[in-house]
Design an enzyme around this catalytic site. Sequence first.
Site, PDB file in Angstrom:
ATOM      1  N   SER A 168      46.399  39.035  32.491  1.00  0.00           N
ATOM      2  CA  SER A 168      47.051  37.850  33.058  1.00  0.00           C
ATOM      3  C   SER A 168      46.950  36.678  32.086  1.00  0.00           C
ATOM      4  O   SER A 168      46.288  36.777  31.035  1.00  0.00           O
ATOM      5  CB  SER A 168      46.425  37.458  34.401  1.00  0.00           C
ATOM      6  OG  SER A 168      45.151  36.870  34.199  1.00  0.00           O
ATOM      7  N   ASP A 190      41.261  45.017  30.113  1.00  0.00           N
ATOM      8  CA  ASP A 190      40.951  44.073  31.188  1.00  0.00           C
ATOM      9  C   ASP A 190      40.155  44.808  32.237  1.00  0.00           C
ATOM     10  O   ASP A 190      40.347  46.015  32.438  1.00  0.00           O
ATOM     11  CB  ASP A 190      42.263  43.531  31.812  1.00  0.00           C
ATOM     12  CG  ASP A 190      42.065  42.183  32.498  1.00  0.00           C
ATOM     13  OD1 ASP A 190      41.285  42.122  33.477  1.00  0.00           O
ATOM     14  OD2 ASP A 190      42.688  41.201  32.082  1.00  0.00           O
ATOM     15  N   ASP A 207      35.289  46.195  31.138  1.00  0.00           N
ATOM     16  CA  ASP A 207      34.486  45.025  31.462  1.00  0.00           C
ATOM     17  C   ASP A 207      33.753  44.660  30.170  1.00  0.00           C
ATOM     18  O   ASP A 207      32.860  45.393  29.726  1.00  0.00           O
ATOM     19  CB  ASP A 207      33.491  45.374  32.585  1.00  0.00           C
ATOM     20  CG  ASP A 207      32.543  44.221  32.897  1.00  0.00           C
ATOM     21  OD1 ASP A 207      32.534  43.226  32.149  1.00  0.00           O
ATOM     22  OD2 ASP A 207      31.810  44.338  33.896  1.00  0.00           O
ATOM     23  N   ASN A 251      39.717  37.232  24.499  1.00  0.00           N
ATOM     24  CA  ASN A 251      40.281  36.206  25.375  1.00  0.00           C
ATOM     25  C   ASN A 251      39.696  36.249  26.787  1.00  0.00           C
ATOM     26  O   ASN A 251      39.752  35.249  27.499  1.00  0.00           O
ATOM     27  CB  ASN A 251      41.810  36.410  25.402  1.00  0.00           C
ATOM     28  CG  ASN A 251      42.459  35.753  26.589  1.00  0.00           C
ATOM     29  OD1 ASN A 251      42.775  34.570  26.568  1.00  0.00           O
ATOM     30  ND2 ASN A 251      42.660  36.507  27.673  1.00  0.00           N
ATOM     31  N   TYR A 300      29.784  27.338  31.776  1.00  0.00           N
ATOM     32  CA  TYR A 300      31.015  27.644  31.014  1.00  0.00           C
ATOM     33  C   TYR A 300      30.981  26.956  29.648  1.00  0.00           C
ATOM     34  O   TYR A 300      31.264  27.584  28.617  1.00  0.00           O
ATOM     35  CB  TYR A 300      32.206  27.163  31.840  1.00  0.00           C
ATOM     36  CG  TYR A 300      33.563  27.463  31.254  1.00  0.00           C
ATOM     37  CD1 TYR A 300      34.089  28.757  31.283  1.00  0.00           C
ATOM     38  CD2 TYR A 300      34.335  26.456  30.682  1.00  0.00           C
ATOM     39  CE1 TYR A 300      35.345  29.024  30.770  1.00  0.00           C
ATOM     40  CE2 TYR A 300      35.591  26.715  30.168  1.00  0.00           C
ATOM     41  CZ  TYR A 300      36.097  28.001  30.209  1.00  0.00           C
ATOM     42  OH  TYR A 300      37.343  28.268  29.690  1.00  0.00           O
ATOM     43  N   LYS A 347      30.927  28.790  25.973  1.00  0.00           N
ATOM     44  CA  LYS A 347      31.992  28.595  24.982  1.00  0.00           C
ATOM     45  C   LYS A 347      31.456  27.960  23.704  1.00  0.00           C
ATOM     46  O   LYS A 347      31.948  28.243  22.609  1.00  0.00           O
ATOM     47  CB  LYS A 347      33.116  27.751  25.588  1.00  0.00           C
ATOM     48  CG  LYS A 347      33.856  28.443  26.752  1.00  0.00           C
ATOM     49  CD  LYS A 347      34.531  29.725  26.313  1.00  0.00           C
ATOM     50  CE  LYS A 347      35.527  30.239  27.338  1.00  0.00           C
ATOM     51  NZ  LYS A 347      36.217  31.464  26.891  1.00  0.00           N
TER      52      LYS A 347
HETATM   53  N1  LIG Z   1      43.451  28.129  31.564  1.00  0.00           N
HETATM   54  C1  LIG Z   1      42.767  27.171  30.987  1.00  0.00           C
HETATM   55  O1  LIG Z   1      42.945  25.985  31.330  1.00  0.00           O
HETATM   56  C2  LIG Z   1      41.799  27.469  29.877  1.00  0.00           C
HETATM   57  C3  LIG Z   1      41.268  26.396  29.156  1.00  0.00           C
HETATM   58  C4  LIG Z   1      40.370  26.644  28.137  1.00  0.00           C
HETATM   59  C5  LIG Z   1      40.000  27.945  27.820  1.00  0.00           C
HETATM   60  N2  LIG Z   1      40.541  28.974  28.551  1.00  0.00           N
HETATM   61  C6  LIG Z   1      40.093  30.325  28.169  1.00  0.00           C
HETATM   62  O2  LIG Z   1      41.210  31.129  27.922  1.00  0.00           O
HETATM   63  C7  LIG Z   1      40.908  32.489  28.228  1.00  0.00           C
HETATM   64  C8  LIG Z   1      41.985  33.064  29.132  1.00  0.00           C
HETATM   65  O3  LIG Z   1      41.969  32.373  30.352  1.00  0.00           O
HETATM   66  P1  LIG Z   1      43.227  32.281  31.326  1.00  0.00           P
HETATM   67  O4  LIG Z   1      43.444  30.875  31.595  1.00  0.00           O
HETATM   68  O5  LIG Z   1      44.342  33.114  30.824  1.00  0.00           O
HETATM   69  O6  LIG Z   1      42.552  32.908  32.631  1.00  0.00           O
HETATM   70  P2  LIG Z   1      43.032  34.065  33.634  1.00  0.00           P
HETATM   71  O7  LIG Z   1      42.032  34.015  34.725  1.00  0.00           O
HETATM   72  O8  LIG Z   1      44.469  33.961  33.931  1.00  0.00           O
HETATM   73  O9  LIG Z   1      42.828  35.382  32.756  1.00  0.00           O
HETATM   74  C9  LIG Z   1      41.576  35.874  32.397  1.00  0.00           C
HETATM   75  C10 LIG Z   1      41.673  37.380  32.282  1.00  0.00           C
HETATM   76  O10 LIG Z   1      40.407  37.868  31.877  1.00  0.00           O
HETATM   77  C11 LIG Z   1      40.091  39.004  32.656  1.00  0.00           C
HETATM   78  N3  LIG Z   1      38.648  39.177  32.715  1.00  0.00           N
HETATM   79  C12 LIG Z   1      37.749  38.396  33.329  1.00  0.00           C
HETATM   80  N4  LIG Z   1      36.519  38.904  33.173  1.00  0.00           N
HETATM   81  C13 LIG Z   1      36.648  40.034  32.441  1.00  0.00           C
HETATM   82  C14 LIG Z   1      35.732  41.004  31.956  1.00  0.00           C
HETATM   83  N5  LIG Z   1      34.414  40.945  32.232  1.00  0.00           N
HETATM   84  N6  LIG Z   1      36.196  42.015  31.191  1.00  0.00           N
HETATM   85  C15 LIG Z   1      37.516  42.101  30.932  1.00  0.00           C
HETATM   86  N7  LIG Z   1      38.434  41.233  31.398  1.00  0.00           N
HETATM   87  C16 LIG Z   1      37.998  40.206  32.131  1.00  0.00           C
HETATM   88  C17 LIG Z   1      40.705  38.715  34.017  1.00  0.00           C
HETATM   89  O11 LIG Z   1      40.869  39.890  34.789  1.00  0.00           O
HETATM   90  C18 LIG Z   1      42.011  38.062  33.614  1.00  0.00           C
HETATM   91  O12 LIG Z   1      43.042  38.997  33.426  1.00  0.00           O
HETATM   92  C19 LIG Z   1      39.510  32.471  28.849  1.00  0.00           C
HETATM   93  O13 LIG Z   1      38.546  32.804  27.877  1.00  0.00           O
HETATM   94  C20 LIG Z   1      39.344  31.036  29.281  1.00  0.00           C
HETATM   95  O14 LIG Z   1      37.996  30.647  29.346  1.00  0.00           O
HETATM   96  C21 LIG Z   1      41.427  28.763  29.560  1.00  0.00           C
END
Ligand SMILES: NC(=O)c1ccc[n+]([C@@H]2O[C@H](COP(=O)([O-])OP(=O)(O)OC[C@H]3O[C@@H](n4cnc5c(N)ncnc54)[C@H](O)[C@@H]3O)[C@@H](O)[C@H]2O)c1
Length: 247
Positions: free
Chosen positions: A15, A36, A62, A89, A153, A157
Amino acid sequence: MRFKDRVAVVTGAGSGIGAATARRLASEGAAVVCADWNEEGAAKVAAEIEAAGGRAAAVKCDVSRKADCDAAVKKAVDAFGGLHVLVNNAGITRDGFAKKLGEDKWDQVLAVNLKGTFLMCQSAMLVMMERNYGRIVNTASVAVLGNPGQANYAASKAGVIGLTRTLALELSRNQVTVNCVAPGATDTAMFNGVPDDIKAKIVGSIPLKRMAKPEEVAALHAFLASDDAAYITGQVVFCDGGSSVGA
Ligand SMILES: NC(=O)c1ccc[n+]([C@@H]2O[C@H](COP(=O)([O-])OP(=O)(O)OC[C@H]3O[C@@H](n4cnc5c(N)ncnc54)[C@H](O)[C@@H]3O)[C@@H](O)[C@H]2O)c1
């Protein structure tokens, strides 16, 4: 076609930013393993890529489990013959103010975001070092600058940045680059889980006055994963609409 004949593993590809990154790499020629813990999400993205004429496979993974990380790398080698690009990611939030933050929330976030990134790097580096080529792109966050309610968090990071810089040095002699993207608020399930009033406040504080689209972060992942960035290693690039400027 920057990724012609390249094989990539993208974690959290089911996602949001990970799905956009998987699609972007595939659109530029990569064979992509969508990893994922949400098997259904990963399979859906892989099927979309294939339907669009690309090459992809899905694997349930995982990232906090070493055996799953090894299996994701093995999938890339077995299905597509190698591994050139790893985009770490996958990430989670379990927010709460520090004075009440449960130990379970601390452990879960550190296990996925920091340990998971390390374990995937460790599995992938063996293949990359052997072939003297690799591009690893990790994912931090603008939260490393400090964000109330996200001690776990932000710490995870910030750890990813230290890990990135260290691995950049350790892997340099094998021509494996290791960089990190630090997104700001991005329009995905993760950010959309934030309560509306807080979300509006955050977006209002962004110099560009909007969230990032997942595709905009994917474009940076793809740049750092490509040979356009061959001489860049150990760096953190913010993709945050200017949020970190002057912070
Ligand atoms: N969306 C934001 O505002 C934002 C901001 C800064 C950083 N990020 C970082 O960007 C990355 C992607 O986030 P996103 O916004 O697309 O979030 P999201 O929740 O849409 O996607 C995260 C994905 O990671 C998968 N996931 C979670 N834990 C997992 C595990 N243990 N093993 C394998 N897969 C796992 C989930 O199933 C999901 O598909 C993350 O690292 C997040 O911390 C996001």
